[in-house]
Design an enzyme around this catalytic site. Structure first.
Site, PDB file in Angstrom:
ATOM      1  N   ASN A  10       0.868  -1.181   0.000  1.00 20.93           N
ATOM      2  CA  ASN A  10       0.000   0.000   0.000  1.00 20.93           C
ATOM      3  C   ASN A  10       0.904   1.231   0.000  1.00 20.93           C
ATOM      4  O   ASN A  10       1.503   1.562   1.028  1.00 20.93           O
ATOM      5  CB  ASN A  10      -0.904  -0.015   1.237  1.00 20.93           C
ATOM      6  CG  ASN A  10      -1.728   1.256   1.369  1.00 20.93           C
ATOM      7  OD1 ASN A  10      -1.774   2.076   0.446  1.00 20.93           O
ATOM      8  ND2 ASN A  10      -2.370   1.420   2.514  1.00 20.93           N
ATOM      9  N   TRP A  11       0.976   1.875  -1.144  1.00 17.75           N
ATOM     10  CA  TRP A  11       1.892   3.018  -1.275  1.00 17.75           C
ATOM     11  C   TRP A  11       1.322   4.291  -0.644  1.00 17.75           C
ATOM     12  O   TRP A  11       2.024   5.294  -0.555  1.00 17.75           O
ATOM     13  CB  TRP A  11       2.230   3.246  -2.762  1.00 17.75           C
ATOM     14  CG  TRP A  11       3.252   2.281  -3.284  1.00 17.75           C
ATOM     15  CD1 TRP A  11       3.624   1.092  -2.725  1.00 17.75           C
ATOM     16  CD2 TRP A  11       4.054   2.433  -4.470  1.00 17.75           C
ATOM     17  NE1 TRP A  11       4.595   0.497  -3.486  1.00 17.75           N
ATOM     18  CE2 TRP A  11       4.881   1.292  -4.563  1.00 17.75           C
ATOM     19  CE3 TRP A  11       4.143   3.415  -5.461  1.00 17.75           C
ATOM     20  CZ2 TRP A  11       5.788   1.119  -5.604  1.00 17.75           C
ATOM     21  CZ3 TRP A  11       5.044   3.232  -6.501  1.00 17.75           C
ATOM     22  CH2 TRP A  11       5.866   2.097  -6.567  1.00 17.75           C
ATOM     23  N   LYS A  12       0.041   4.288  -0.281  1.00 12.90           N
ATOM     24  CA  LYS A  12      -0.574   5.493   0.307  1.00 12.90           C
ATOM     25  C   LYS A  12      -0.293   6.691  -0.614  1.00 12.90           C
ATOM     26  O   LYS A  12      -0.330   6.533  -1.830  1.00 12.90           O
ATOM     27  CB  LYS A  12      -0.080   5.689   1.748  1.00 12.90           C
ATOM     28  CG  LYS A  12      -0.245   4.403   2.579  1.00 12.90           C
ATOM     29  CD  LYS A  12       0.051   4.582   4.044  1.00 12.90           C
ATOM     30  CE  LYS A  12      -0.134   3.241   4.758  1.00 12.90           C
ATOM     31  NZ  LYS A  12       0.042   3.314   6.198  1.00 12.90           N
ATOM     32  N   HIS A  90      -9.471   1.140   5.031  1.00 16.11           N
ATOM     33  CA  HIS A  90      -8.178   1.369   5.696  1.00 16.11           C
ATOM     34  C   HIS A  90      -8.394   2.328   6.864  1.00 16.11           C
ATOM     35  O   HIS A  90      -9.194   3.258   6.772  1.00 16.11           O
ATOM     36  CB  HIS A  90      -7.159   1.938   4.709  1.00 16.11           C
ATOM     37  CG  HIS A  90      -5.766   1.916   5.252  1.00 16.11           C
ATOM     38  ND1 HIS A  90      -5.319   2.851   6.154  1.00 16.11           N
ATOM     39  CD2 HIS A  90      -4.746   1.038   5.066  1.00 16.11           C
ATOM     40  CE1 HIS A  90      -4.067   2.552   6.494  1.00 16.11           C
ATOM     41  NE2 HIS A  90      -3.697   1.461   5.844  1.00 16.11           N
ATOM     42  N   GLU A  92      -6.769   4.747   7.890  1.00 15.34           N
ATOM     43  CA  GLU A  92      -6.563   6.167   7.558  1.00 15.34           C
ATOM     44  C   GLU A  92      -7.814   6.744   6.900  1.00 15.34           C
ATOM     45  O   GLU A  92      -8.165   7.911   7.116  1.00 15.34           O
ATOM     46  CB  GLU A  92      -5.318   6.305   6.668  1.00 15.34           C
ATOM     47  CG  GLU A  92      -4.050   6.050   7.487  1.00 15.34           C
ATOM     48  CD  GLU A  92      -2.871   5.506   6.700  1.00 15.34           C
ATOM     49  OE1 GLU A  92      -2.862   5.598   5.455  1.00 15.34           O
ATOM     50  OE2 GLU A  92      -1.940   4.974   7.351  1.00 15.34           O
ATOM     51  N   GLU A 162      -5.145  -4.863  10.589  1.00 12.74           N
ATOM     52  CA  GLU A 162      -4.123  -3.834  10.766  1.00 12.74           C
ATOM     53  C   GLU A 162      -4.386  -3.074  12.069  1.00 12.74           C
ATOM     54  O   GLU A 162      -5.180  -2.114  12.089  1.00 12.74           O
ATOM     55  CB  GLU A 162      -4.165  -2.835   9.609  1.00 12.74           C
ATOM     56  CG  GLU A 162      -3.828  -3.430   8.258  1.00 12.74           C
ATOM     57  CD  GLU A 162      -3.254  -2.375   7.306  1.00 12.74           C
ATOM     58  OE1 GLU A 162      -2.161  -2.607   6.802  1.00 12.74           O
ATOM     59  OE2 GLU A 162      -3.897  -1.328   7.098  1.00 12.74           O
ATOM     60  N   GLY A 168       2.777   2.326  10.750  1.00 18.10           N
ATOM     61  CA  GLY A 168       3.717   3.424  10.592  1.00 18.10           C
ATOM     62  C   GLY A 168       4.475   3.786  11.854  1.00 18.10           C
ATOM     63  O   GLY A 168       5.104   4.836  11.917  1.00 18.10           O
ATOM     64  N   SER A 207       3.632  -2.110  10.209  1.00 23.12           N
ATOM     65  CA  SER A 207       5.093  -2.173  10.392  1.00 23.12           C
ATOM     66  C   SER A 207       5.699  -3.521  10.018  1.00 23.12           C
ATOM     67  O   SER A 207       6.688  -3.947  10.620  1.00 23.12           O
ATOM     68  CB  SER A 207       5.479  -1.765  11.822  1.00 23.12           C
ATOM     69  OG  SER A 207       5.132  -0.402  12.049  1.00 23.12           O
ATOM     70  N   GLY A 228       3.008  -1.153   4.241  1.00 21.41           N
ATOM     71  CA  GLY A 228       3.061   0.261   3.890  1.00 21.41           C
ATOM     72  C   GLY A 228       4.483   0.678   3.556  1.00 21.41           C
ATOM     73  O   GLY A 228       4.986   0.448   2.455  1.00 21.41           O
ATOM     74  N   GLY A 229       5.162   1.278   4.525  1.00 19.11           N
ATOM     75  CA  GLY A 229       6.484   1.863   4.295  1.00 19.11           C
ATOM     76  C   GLY A 229       7.461   0.949   3.568  1.00 19.11           C
ATOM     77  O   GLY A 229       8.135   1.378   2.621  1.00 19.11           O
TER      78      GLY A 229
HETATM   79  P1  13P Z   1       3.220   0.430   7.586  1.00 20.48           P
HETATM   80  O1  13P Z   1       3.692  -0.885   6.996  1.00 20.48           O
HETATM   81  O2  13P Z   1       3.979   1.596   7.068  1.00 20.48           O
HETATM   82  O3  13P Z   1       3.117   0.351   9.062  1.00 20.48           O
HETATM   83  O4  13P Z   1       1.713   0.630   7.042  1.00 20.48           O
HETATM   84  C1  13P Z   1       0.803  -0.402   7.176  1.00 20.48           C
HETATM   85  C2  13P Z   1      -0.416  -0.059   6.403  1.00 20.48           C
HETATM   86  O5  13P Z   1      -1.168   0.812   6.778  1.00 20.48           O
HETATM   87  C3  13P Z   1      -0.676  -0.814   5.178  1.00 20.48           C
HETATM   88  O6  13P Z   1      -1.955  -0.582   4.701  1.00 20.48           O
END
Ligand code: 13P
Length: 248
Positions: A10-12, A90, A92, A162, A168, A207, A228-229
């Site tokens: 997930n590149w956000k 998600h 967010e 999640e 994050g 994470s 994510g990251g």
């Molecule tokens: P991180 O891997 O950066 O913690 O993000 C997780 C995420 O929200 C994937 O959708």
């Protein structure tokens, strides 16, 4: 979709055409036969993703089919472009953009009606965990979807657990913490329909990195990750995919 190993990036609100080209090149010749590798890039870039290397998806859809909804994307548009996956719910989106349980359920419903697979994201805050309410909270998130699309509809989704406190933050859930919630999710689905529980893929997100992936993916009810990251770093993302491949 039947149960399988999935690693989804997930590149956000990150990335660029150059980064996508680099990923296309890096992943085209890799041998990861046991894993569906998905990339949820910003929608503008979806067309640039090499579909022979990745399953491509978007990070959000509208619950509406068309009309006066500035800035939104419809499932018909995804189908028009051959995009078969979307994230839904998600944390967010839930926290910053008003995606309530009811809106999330509607989005799952319109995606399924259009034959697009939703990756349904669920997960609790630290307050909820500290209050000992994790299972009840996740159950309510699942129930609102089940009420609208039935257990048969939910079984056509991928679920991503999640925990918000792990996203994050660098505080990955321990494999045991994650497994406990994954087992709860699978058991809850089994209480409605045993076959659906066997068939659904449940991913862990929060994470996940190149160091933590193997131990997480070794858990019996964890079928891969939503990353994510670390999904923005080709080498790390590849290591995570390889960790899932060994399990698969
Ligand atoms: P991180 O891997 O950066 O913690 O993000 C997780 C995420 O929200 C994937 O959708």
């Amino acid at each position: 979709m039947s149960r399988q190993q999935i690693v989804a990036g997930n590149w956000k609100l990150n990335g660029s055409k150059a980064l996508i080209n680099a990923f296309n090149e890096h992943f085209t010749h890799t041998d990861i036969p046991n894993v569906s590798i998905m990339l949820f890039v910003p929608a503008l870039y979806a067309e640039a993703v090499d579909k022979s290397a990745f399953c491509v998806g978007v990070q959000n859809i509208s619950e509406h089919s068309s009309g006066a909804h500035t800035g939104e994307l419809s499932v018909a548009m995804l189908n028009d472009l051959g995009i078969k996956y979307t994230l839904v719910g998600h944390s967010e989106r839930r926290q910053m953009y008003g995606d309530s349980n009811a809106v999330v359920a509607k989005k799952v419903s319109v995606a399924l009606d259009a034959d697009i697979t939703p990756i349904l994201c669920v997960g609790e805050s630290l307050e909820t965990r500290d209050a000992g309410q994790v299972n009840e909270f996740i159950q309510a998130q699942l129930d609102s979807v089940i009420e609208l699309v039935g257990i048969a509809g939910l079984s056509r989704c991928v679920v991503a657990y999640e925990p918000i406190w792990a996203i994050g933050t660098g505080h990955t859930a321990t494999p045991e913490q994650a497994q406990a919630v994954h087992a709860f999710i699978r058991q809850y689905i089994a209480s409605k329909d045993a076959m659906s529980a066997q068939q659904i893929s449940i991913l862990y997100g929060g994470s996940v990195n190149a160091q933590t992936a193997s131990d997480l993916f070794a858990q019996p009810d964890i079928d891969g990750g939503l990353v994510g990251g670390a999904s923005l770093q080709q080498a790390d993302f590849l290591t995570i995919c390889q960790a899932a491949n060994q399990r698969g």
